[in-house]
Scaffold this active site. Sequence first.
Site, PDB file in Angstrom:
ATOM      1  N   GLY A 230     -10.014 -39.539 -77.167  1.00  0.00           N
ATOM      2  CA  GLY A 230      -9.375 -38.893 -76.024  1.00  0.00           C
ATOM      3  C   GLY A 230      -8.657 -37.626 -76.438  1.00  0.00           C
TER       4      GLY A 230
ATOM      5  N   GLY B 162      -2.678 -33.095 -77.559  1.00  0.00           N
ATOM      6  CA  GLY B 162      -3.640 -32.885 -78.634  1.00  0.00           C
ATOM      7  C   GLY B 162      -4.723 -33.946 -78.570  1.00  0.00           C
TER       8      GLY B 162
ATOM      9  N   GLY C  72      -5.729 -34.392 -74.603  1.00  0.00           N
ATOM     10  CA  GLY C  72      -4.919 -33.969 -73.464  1.00  0.00           C
ATOM     11  C   GLY C  72      -4.049 -32.800 -73.856  1.00  0.00           C
ATOM     12  N   GLY C  73      -2.956 -32.584 -73.086  1.00  0.00           N
ATOM     13  CA  GLY C  73      -2.067 -31.468 -73.369  1.00  0.00           C
ATOM     14  C   GLY C  73      -1.379 -31.590 -74.715  1.00  0.00           C
TER      15      GLY C  73
ATOM     16  CG  ASP D 238      -0.635 -34.976 -66.864  1.00  0.00           C
ATOM     17  OD1 ASP D 238      -1.297 -34.774 -65.824  1.00  0.00           O
ATOM     18  OD2 ASP D 238      -1.070 -34.727 -68.005  1.00  0.00           O
TER      19      ASP D 238
ATOM     20  CE  LYS E 227      -0.717 -38.748 -77.371  1.00  0.00           C
ATOM     21  NZ  LYS E 227       0.091 -38.844 -76.141  1.00  0.00           N
TER      22      LYS E 227
END
Length: 352
Positions: A30, A35, A32-33, A145, A51
Amino acid sequence: MEEACSGFTRFDFCQILDATDNFSEKMIVGWGGFGKVYKGQLPGGLNVAIKRADEHTAMLEVNSELQLAKLQHANVIRLLGWCIHGKERILVYEFMQNGSLDRYLCARIKGPLLDWSKRLKIIKGLVEGLVYLHKHPMLSIVHRDLKPNNIILECDMTLNISDFGSAKTLSPDVTEEHTCRVVGTSGYIAPEYASRGVYSLKTDVFSFGILVLETISGRKNTILDKRGDTVGDLVRDAWCIWKDRIRLHELVDRSLGHGYDIAEVVMYAQVALLLLCAQEDPVDRPAMTDVAAMLSSESMSLPMEPKEPSALSEGGAGEDTYINRSSRTIDITITSSATVLTRVRFIIDPEV
């Protein structure tokens, strides 16, 4: 950052490299904003989600996620540890075998795995998680979000809310705040937050309503490129179907066949549309505690009929309408459904 990490395990960078096969692309599960997110395995055999903050991620976002990672709830993702190595900023979470909700919605193969009871479990878990965040004893937490990518599922389909990099806290005496940097995802971002940078607990309530409709229908909510659209095509279609009650079955994901309770569909659809009933005024949306009360009602009835969002009769607008005309400058970060991140800065002269 190290002070914020107190109480969690500090991992050595070599452990992280070994766990992710040197951050191999095949290990990416995955992004996202914040990383990229990698699946990894620790020496003891424990699978973890790692992450890795990208170079554009502000330290404030990392610290925000760390602070909120200390929350303990069955429907909030649990942080295991962290790692700092040079410019590398890494967070290690427990790994959820079933991945994120977006892997199941709109998927021909995985979609049928979400039967009606599992979908209800997901919605109820989201309600409980948001009630916990919004009614936290010390500070109210606005996620800002909420989207299928940030809803992680365990083996038994227990839901975990994840990715708190964009989250903000509100003190008990403050109902809303304003920001010049809007971070959100097209199709889920509340109109008042997108247009004016105003966020509150009702910002998450809007996103929750979208998620309910998507979970019922197995469809994505897409913002149409027409002037004035602030809610998306799924909301528009759901409202049209709601007005003609005999067509309500058309809102349900076809992969479910007849394996659902139409009375429950009515209730959950009504809750979702009720949350979206007044786009310009978030005050008209119920609090998550009210939503929980509605869904736990044995009579399965709601106190009022949903109102048609005025935006539905005004056409639609693309992402270029997300401009704060009350400020000279606003930074906007909107992630499309194709997970493409766009950062735009508008300089506005209010006298023009």
